[in-house]
Design a protein around this motif. Structure first.
Motif, PDB file in Angstrom:
ATOM      1  N   HIS A 298      -3.153   1.999  -3.732  1.00  0.00           N
ATOM      2  CA  HIS A 298      -2.623   3.347  -3.527  1.00  0.00           C
ATOM      3  C   HIS A 298      -3.363   4.151  -2.462  1.00  0.00           C
ATOM      4  CE1 HIS A 298      -0.032   2.691  -6.948  1.00  0.00           C
ATOM      5  NE2 HIS A 298      -1.076   2.405  -7.702  1.00  0.00           N
ATOM      6  N   ASP A 299      -4.318   3.557  -1.775  1.00  0.00           N
ATOM      7  CA  ASP A 299      -4.971   4.266  -0.676  1.00  0.00           C
ATOM      8  C   ASP A 299      -5.355   3.266   0.414  1.00  0.00           C
ATOM      9  OD1 ASP A 299      -7.999   3.541  -0.791  1.00  0.00           O
ATOM     10  OD2 ASP A 299      -7.546   4.100  -2.869  1.00  0.00           O
ATOM     11  N   GLY A 300      -5.601   3.797   1.610  1.00  0.00           N
ATOM     12  CA  GLY A 300      -5.830   2.945   2.762  1.00  0.00           C
ATOM     13  C   GLY A 300      -7.105   2.118   2.678  1.00  0.00           C
ATOM     14  N   ARG A 301      -8.142   2.690   2.124  1.00  0.00           N
ATOM     15  CA  ARG A 301      -9.406   1.952   2.027  1.00  0.00           C
ATOM     16  C   ARG A 301      -9.247   0.726   1.124  1.00  0.00           C
ATOM     17  NH1 ARG A 301     -14.142   5.795   0.800  1.00  0.00           N
ATOM     18  NH2 ARG A 301     -13.398   6.544   2.820  1.00  0.00           N
ATOM     19  N   ALA A 302      -8.585   0.911  -0.019  1.00  0.00           N
ATOM     20  CA  ALA A 302      -8.337  -0.218  -0.920  1.00  0.00           C
ATOM     21  C   ALA A 302      -7.445  -1.255  -0.239  1.00  0.00           C
ATOM     22  CB  ALA A 302      -7.688   0.278  -2.214  1.00  0.00           C
TER      23      ALA A 302
ATOM     24  N   ALA B 112       0.870  -1.179   0.000  1.00  0.00           N
ATOM     25  CA  ALA B 112       0.000   0.000   0.000  1.00  0.00           C
ATOM     26  C   ALA B 112       0.906   1.228   0.000  1.00  0.00           C
ATOM     27  CB  ALA B 112      -0.912  -0.013   1.218  1.00  0.00           C
ATOM     28  N   GLU B 113       1.085   1.828  -1.169  1.00  0.00           N
ATOM     29  CA  GLU B 113       2.028   2.943  -1.352  1.00  0.00           C
ATOM     30  C   GLU B 113       1.348   4.028  -2.184  1.00  0.00           C
ATOM     31  OE1 GLU B 113       4.321   5.571  -1.403  1.00  0.00           O
ATOM     32  OE2 GLU B 113       5.607   3.948  -0.648  1.00  0.00           O
ATOM     33  N   ALA B 114       1.254   5.248  -1.606  1.00  0.00           N
ATOM     34  CA  ALA B 114       0.569   6.338  -2.299  1.00  0.00           C
ATOM     35  C   ALA B 114       1.323   6.789  -3.547  1.00  0.00           C
ATOM     36  CB  ALA B 114       0.381   7.516  -1.340  1.00  0.00           C
TER      37      ALA B 114
ATOM     38  N   ARG C 292       1.770   7.581   5.101  1.00  0.00           N
ATOM     39  CA  ARG C 292       0.988   8.689   4.562  1.00  0.00           C
ATOM     40  C   ARG C 292       0.218   8.229   3.332  1.00  0.00           C
ATOM     41  NH1 ARG C 292       1.325  10.861   9.220  1.00  0.00           N
ATOM     42  NH2 ARG C 292       3.475  11.131   9.911  1.00  0.00           N
ATOM     43  N   MET C 293      -1.073   7.916   3.542  1.00  0.00           N
ATOM     44  CA  MET C 293      -1.920   7.484   2.428  1.00  0.00           C
ATOM     45  C   MET C 293      -3.259   8.188   2.503  1.00  0.00           C
ATOM     46  SD  MET C 293      -1.401   3.408   1.796  1.00  0.00           S
ATOM     47  CE  MET C 293      -1.805   2.985   3.487  1.00  0.00           C
ATOM     48  N   PRO C 294      -3.908   8.406   1.350  1.00  0.00           N
ATOM     49  CA  PRO C 294      -5.233   9.031   1.366  1.00  0.00           C
ATOM     50  C   PRO C 294      -6.301   8.069   1.870  1.00  0.00           C
ATOM     51  CG  PRO C 294      -4.587   8.444  -0.878  1.00  0.00           C
ATOM     52  CD  PRO C 294      -3.395   8.185  -0.011  1.00  0.00           C
ATOM     53  N   LYS C 295      -7.433   8.659   2.275  1.00  0.00           N
ATOM     54  CA  LYS C 295      -8.643   7.950   2.725  1.00  0.00           C
ATOM     55  C   LYS C 295      -8.466   7.326   4.099  1.00  0.00           C
ATOM     56  CE  LYS C 295     -10.368   7.231  -1.958  1.00  0.00           C
ATOM     57  NZ  LYS C 295     -10.866   6.277  -2.952  1.00  0.00           N
ATOM     58  N   VAL C 296      -7.522   6.404   4.251  1.00  0.00           N
ATOM     59  CA  VAL C 296      -7.193   5.851   5.570  1.00  0.00           C
ATOM     60  C   VAL C 296      -5.675   5.816   5.655  1.00  0.00           C
ATOM     61  CG1 VAL C 296      -7.399   3.897   7.143  1.00  0.00           C
ATOM     62  CG2 VAL C 296      -9.275   4.404   5.566  1.00  0.00           C
ATOM     63  N   ASP C 297      -5.100   6.525   6.633  1.00  0.00           N
ATOM     64  CA  ASP C 297      -3.635   6.548   6.678  1.00  0.00           C
ATOM     65  C   ASP C 297      -3.080   5.248   7.258  1.00  0.00           C
ATOM     66  OD1 ASP C 297      -3.667   6.630   9.478  1.00  0.00           O
ATOM     67  OD2 ASP C 297      -3.301   8.768   9.592  1.00  0.00           O
ATOM     68  N   GLY C 298      -1.752   5.097   7.139  1.00  0.00           N
ATOM     69  CA  GLY C 298      -1.126   3.842   7.519  1.00  0.00           C
ATOM     70  C   GLY C 298      -1.283   3.497   8.985  1.00  0.00           C
ATOM     71  N   GLN C 299      -1.283   4.498   9.873  1.00  0.00           N
ATOM     72  CA  GLN C 299      -1.436   4.217  11.295  1.00  0.00           C
ATOM     73  C   GLN C 299      -2.801   3.611  11.598  1.00  0.00           C
ATOM     74  OE1 GLN C 299      -0.384   7.410  13.938  1.00  0.00           O
ATOM     75  NE2 GLN C 299       1.283   8.108  12.648  1.00  0.00           N
TER      76      GLN C 299
END
Length: 266
Positions: free
Chosen positions: A33-37, A8-10, A55-62
């Motif tokens: 490419h995003d946390g939800r996916a 999972a890499e933006a 650092r990812m859109p929609k849902v971040d890595g943390q």
């Protein structure tokens, strides 16, 4: 050892580079490419390892790591742009962290080390009497299951389970942080006492009725930790406190004051 790895890499360019290197090592790589996916794909494909950008859109890595840790003990390698963020990420359940910018060769080495660690720490068949019971807490090394004081199953990360298993193997014994790190057999990735402290915090949240006043996972100040059946420990394992001091009520006094010679007739 070939494995299925979810990345999972933006950054799309960076994701393509990672996929190329992973395939060159014989692994199958799925890219999102995003946390939800990432959540949806991890639940659907059940990969052998996750590589997550913080650092990812929609849902971040943390948040993603926290969510997936409640559902699975799949190894997680976090990619972060901030040095010094490792302790926080490991406390959330990550197994390893790599700071950007990084060498792809270094990342492949970390991936290989995590996969070997998982294979090495896979539980061997054990009889039912190998189940560890300490008071109302049950730890089953064969099934990798923990049952809490209320009789419900508790989801634990690999590191949390490793620490709890060591403590449950000798109830009442005080283990130093170094002893816990040594006895976990490589299942705790970050070799520091701070990591053990973080696992104790998360285990107390899952097992203690009141994490601020632990009954089972007890701190022995200046030494380490122990697991007890929960018989009357005080705040943070300090033992039972002193009995309450009850107020002493002074006897009631009449309005008359007795003085020497007051009864003598004048």
């Amino acid at each position: 050892m070939s494995a299925h790895i979810l990345v999972a890499e933006a950054d799309e360019r960076q994701a393509r580079v990672l996929r190329m290197y992973l395939r060159s090592e014989g692994h199958e790589a799925t890219i999102v490419h995003d946390g939800r996916a990432a959540i949806e794909t991890a639940r659907r494909l059940r990969p052998d390892l996750l590589v997550l950008d913080v650092r990812m859109p929609k849902v971040d890595g943390q948040d993603l790591c926290r969510i997936l840790r409640q559902e699975s003990d799949v190894p997680v390698l976090m990619l972060t742009a901030r040095s010094g963020e490792d302790d926080l990420l490991l406390g959330l359940g990550a197994d390893d962290c790599v700071t950007k910018p990084y060498s792809p060769c270094e990342l492949m080495a970390r991936v290989g080390a995590l996969l070997r660690r998982v294979k090495r720490s896979a539980p061997a068949p054990a009889p039912d009497d190998a189940v560890l019971r300490v008071g109302p807490i049950t730890v089953d090394p064969l099934r990798h299951e923990v049952v809490g004081p209320l009789g419900h199953q508790v989801a634990c990360t690999r590191g949390e389970f490793a620490v709890l298993e060591v403590l449950a193997s000798e109830p009442g014994r005080v283990f130093t942080r170094s002893q816990l790190l040594g006895r976990t057999g490589g299942r705790v990735s970050a070799m520091s006492g701070r990591t053990i402290d973080m696992y104790m915090v998360t285990l107390r949240r899952k097992l203690e009725p009141d994490p601020r006043r632990p009954q089972y996972l007890v701190t022995v100040y200046g030494i380490g930790y122990k697991l007890t059946p929960g018989t009357g420990s005080g705040a943070d394992g300090a033992g039972p406190g002193p009995p309450p001091v009850l107020p002493v009520r002074a006897p009631r006094r009449s309005g008359r004051v007795s003085c020497p010679g007051a009864s003598r007739r004048r």
